[in-house]
Scaffold this active site. Structure first.
Site, PDB file in Angstrom:
ATOM      1  CG  HIS A 222      -2.089   0.825   1.253  1.00 28.69           C
ATOM      2  ND1 HIS A 222      -2.443   1.661   0.220  1.00 28.69           N
ATOM      3  CD2 HIS A 222      -3.013   1.066   2.239  1.00 28.69           C
ATOM      4  CE1 HIS A 222      -3.516   2.359   0.566  1.00 28.69           C
ATOM      5  NE2 HIS A 222      -3.881   2.023   1.785  1.00 28.69           N
ATOM      6  CG  HIS A 261      -4.306   0.385  -8.558  1.00 25.49           C
ATOM      7  ND1 HIS A 261      -5.658   0.298  -8.350  1.00 25.49           N
ATOM      8  CD2 HIS A 261      -3.830   1.239  -7.612  1.00 25.49           C
ATOM      9  CE1 HIS A 261      -5.994   1.081  -7.339  1.00 25.49           C
ATOM     10  NE2 HIS A 261      -4.907   1.660  -6.873  1.00 25.49           N
ATOM     11  CG  ASP A 312       2.789   4.522  -3.982  1.00 24.74           C
ATOM     12  OD1 ASP A 312       2.651   5.606  -3.401  1.00 24.74           O
ATOM     13  OD2 ASP A 312       2.045   3.546  -3.807  1.00 24.74           O
TER      14      ASP A 312
HETATM   15  N1  COA Z   1       5.402  -6.584 -10.032  1.00 21.84           N
HETATM   16  C1  COA Z   1       5.416  -7.794 -10.613  1.00 21.84           C
HETATM   17  N2  COA Z   1       4.290  -8.500 -10.849  1.00 21.84           N
HETATM   18  C2  COA Z   1       3.133  -7.956 -10.467  1.00 21.84           C
HETATM   19  C3  COA Z   1       3.060  -6.695  -9.859  1.00 21.84           C
HETATM   20  C4  COA Z   1       4.254  -6.008  -9.654  1.00 21.84           C
HETATM   21  N3  COA Z   1       4.257  -4.804  -9.069  1.00 21.84           N
HETATM   22  N4  COA Z   1       1.776  -6.395  -9.598  1.00 21.84           N
HETATM   23  C5  COA Z   1       1.056  -7.422 -10.020  1.00 21.84           C
HETATM   24  N5  COA Z   1       1.870  -8.375 -10.541  1.00 21.84           N
HETATM   25  C6  COA Z   1       1.478  -9.662 -11.092  1.00 21.84           C
HETATM   26  C7  COA Z   1       1.350 -10.656  -9.939  1.00 21.84           C
HETATM   27  O1  COA Z   1       2.564 -11.334  -9.692  1.00 21.84           O
HETATM   28  C8  COA Z   1       0.272 -11.573 -10.438  1.00 21.84           C
HETATM   29  O2  COA Z   1       0.838 -12.446 -11.402  1.00 21.84           O
HETATM   30  P1  COA Z   1       0.359 -13.980 -11.474  1.00 21.84           P
HETATM   31  O3  COA Z   1      -1.104 -13.899 -11.820  1.00 21.84           O
HETATM   32  O4  COA Z   1       1.235 -14.538 -12.520  1.00 21.84           O
HETATM   33  O5  COA Z   1       0.598 -14.528 -10.104  1.00 21.84           O
HETATM   34  C9  COA Z   1      -0.667 -10.622 -11.182  1.00 21.84           C
HETATM   35  O6  COA Z   1       0.158  -9.533 -11.619  1.00 21.84           O
HETATM   36  C10 COA Z   1      -1.802 -10.108 -10.316  1.00 21.84           C
HETATM   37  O7  COA Z   1      -1.230  -9.500  -9.164  1.00 21.84           O
HETATM   38  P2  COA Z   1      -1.862  -9.507  -7.706  1.00 21.84           P
HETATM   39  O8  COA Z   1      -0.810  -9.229  -6.701  1.00 21.84           O
HETATM   40  O9  COA Z   1      -2.681 -10.756  -7.513  1.00 21.84           O
HETATM   41  O10 COA Z   1      -2.836  -8.287  -7.833  1.00 21.84           O
HETATM   42  P3  COA Z   1      -3.556  -7.602  -6.630  1.00 21.84           P
HETATM   43  O11 COA Z   1      -4.739  -6.925  -7.204  1.00 21.84           O
HETATM   44  O12 COA Z   1      -3.785  -8.544  -5.507  1.00 21.84           O
HETATM   45  O13 COA Z   1      -2.476  -6.577  -6.104  1.00 21.84           O
HETATM   46  C11 COA Z   1      -1.090  -4.737  -5.905  1.00 21.84           C
HETATM   47  C12 COA Z   1      -2.407  -5.245  -6.461  1.00 21.84           C
HETATM   48  C13 COA Z   1      -1.075  -3.223  -5.978  1.00 21.84           C
HETATM   49  C14 COA Z   1      -0.971  -5.139  -4.427  1.00 21.84           C
HETATM   50  C15 COA Z   1       0.063  -5.331  -6.725  1.00 21.84           C
HETATM   51  O14 COA Z   1      -0.011  -4.884  -8.058  1.00 21.84           O
HETATM   52  C16 COA Z   1       1.407  -5.037  -6.113  1.00 21.84           C
HETATM   53  O15 COA Z   1       1.854  -5.744  -5.205  1.00 21.84           O
HETATM   54  N6  COA Z   1       2.097  -3.954  -6.598  1.00 21.84           N
HETATM   55  C17 COA Z   1       3.355  -3.546  -6.011  1.00 21.84           C
HETATM   56  C18 COA Z   1       3.118  -2.751  -4.730  1.00 21.84           C
HETATM   57  C19 COA Z   1       2.604  -1.364  -5.027  1.00 21.84           C
HETATM   58  O16 COA Z   1       3.095  -0.672  -5.904  1.00 21.84           O
HETATM   59  N7  COA Z   1       1.603  -0.956  -4.229  1.00 21.84           N
HETATM   60  C20 COA Z   1       1.001   0.352  -4.343  1.00 21.84           C
HETATM   61  C21 COA Z   1      -0.380   0.240  -4.903  1.00 21.84           C
HETATM   62  S1  COA Z   1      -1.056   1.832  -5.259  1.00 21.84           S
END
Ligand code: COA
Length: 376
Positions: A222, A261, A312
């Site tokens: 987050h 996201h 971010d």
């Molecule tokens: N880097 C690499 N791969 C990513 C990614 C990232 N930042 N964000 C998503 N993915 C990939 C995941 O590994 C997953 O791949 P898979 O289906 O092969 O396992 C797929 O995309 C879906 O990701 P998931 O984590 O299940 O999506 P979510 O909706 O649960 O999570 C976030 C959303 C924001 C938590 C996620 O994109 C993330 O962890 N981003 C990095 C942290 C970040 O920047 N947070 C600030 C958000 S505003």
């Protein structure tokens, strides 16, 4: 008739968990709006104080209302002596998010919300004093200085920068900070806001909800992502090294902070705005490393994973060129998001019902209790 099964979803993705009139995120054709105004218009034409007023009071302020509001916030910057003593006791090695979490909770006992009719005072007081707490603690532990927390600035962006750097900020830097606070101010039912709504739904005081929200914001999935993005970007000496490094991380299935996201599918509308700010500041600082490295990481993530930068990622670069220490990036998010959290706390209170979902039980079947002396 068979009772319909409740819907379930990992991480509550796609679940509508309530109604709000504060903000839309990713709604087709509109993207991000605060009370109906697009984030692009607000970032370009308004100020953080106008946005906070809009979120907390429902409409944009008229000129005299804005002047009064800015004065009101300015009068709320100063910390009580007891708060300064508490801040001095928080260890120098603590993370600045600890400082705000503790500071918020402590203010709740020094200036308690005894009556919910004072909730707007609490919301404004927290917004106005968070920067004072953060920078007081910072200067006390880094230089042994007990700073006066009244800066003479009439914007939160200016107040924070002035206290941090000990002088009036230049207008370009102050405006970038102001825009970033606008972008961070509100984002519907994100994890920390939802946490605040869950907490306030049990009818505690305002500070309890905001303290919990700060805890939820801290993690790298987050708000903590802006700090993690900076640590990633500055590992690389040049764009080619960044490309190689990111390819290696992707091969290890590592998450790249500042990308992706939960709600947006193609782009985060806030990212374009902050990228422009970051680019402008990078040019002003004749930067040849950080911004080009960031841009290459952005290109590689698009090409390899079709993933886009969220707010971010380029915020990290913008903050670096505003002279902000990396551990203060997420606390800045707190200062801005307090406006959104507070608006949601007030909205939840207006039509409250305890938020209490149910779980699918996947543990053992019911079984007889085994007395202590018979356990093998
Ligand atoms: N880097 C690499 N791969 C990513 C990614 C990232 N930042 N964000 C998503 N993915 C990939 C995941 O590994 C997953 O791949 P898979 O289906 O092969 O396992 C797929 O995309 C879906 O990701 P998931 O984590 O299940 O999506 P979510 O909706 O649960 O999570 C976030 C959303 C924001 C938590 C996620 O994109 C993330 O962890 N981003 C990095 C942290 C970040 O920047 N947070 C600030 C958000 S505003």
């Amino acid at each position: 008739m068979e009772k319909s099964k409740p819907t379930k979803s990992g991480g509550l993705a796609g679940i509508v968990a309530g109604q709000t009139s504060i903000c839309t995120v990713g709604k087709e054709g509109v993207g991000l709006t605060y009370r109906g105004y697009s984030i692009e218009d607000l970032a370009e034409q308004s100020t953080f104080e106008e946005v906070a007023y809009l979120l907390l009071r429902g409409s944009l302020p008229k000129q005299h209302e804005l002047s009064d509001y800015k004065k009101r916030l300015q009068n709320m910057q100063e910390l009580p002596e007891a708060m300064c003593q508490i801040l001095e006791k928080i260890p120098a090695e603590a993370h600045p998010m600890d400082v705000l979490r503790t500071g918020c909770s402590a203010l709740g006992s020094l200036e308690p919300e005894n009556d919910t009719r004072t909730q707007l005072d609490v919301a404004d007081r927290l917004m106005a004093s968070f920067a004072s707490m953060l920078v007081y603690w910072h200067h006390f532990h880094s230089k042994g200085e007990r700073i006066h927390t009244v800066s003479g600035e009439d914007t939160l962006a200016g107040h924070f920068l002035h206290l941090l750097h000990g002088k009036k900020p230049d207008e370009a830097t102050r405006r970038v900070m102001d825009v970033s606070l606008i972008l961070y101010a509100e984002h519907e039912f994100n994890a920390s806001t939802f946490a605040a709504r869950v907490i306030i739904s049990t009818l505690p005081d305002f500070y309890s909800a905001i303290t919990g929200a700060i805890g939820a914001l801290r993690g790298p999935l987050h708000g903590g992502a802006n700090e993690a993005a900076m640590e990633l970007i500055e590992q690389f000496p040049d764009p080619d090294a960044a490309e190689q490094g990111i390819m290696d991380m992707l091969a290890r299935k590592a998450k790249i902070m500042g990308f992706g996201h939960r709600v947006y599918r193609d782009r985060d509308p806030r990212s374009d705005v902050i990228q422009n700010c970051a680019r402008t500041l990078a040019e002003q600082h004749s930067d040849r490393v950080l911004y080009p490295v960031a841009e290459r990481i952005d290109q590689v993530m698009r090409r390899e994973k079709n993933l886009f930068t969220n707010l971010d990622f380029y915020s990290a670069i913008a903050y670096r060129f505003c002279g902000i220490p990396t551990p203060m990036f997420t606390p800045l998010f707190v200062i801005a998001r307090t406006s959104g959290w507070a608006a949601h706390v007030m909205e939840q209170r207006e039509d409250n019902r305890l938020i209490r979902p149910t779980a699918d039980y996947i543990g053992p079947e019911e079984r007889p209790y085994v007395p202590l002396d018979q356990r093998s």
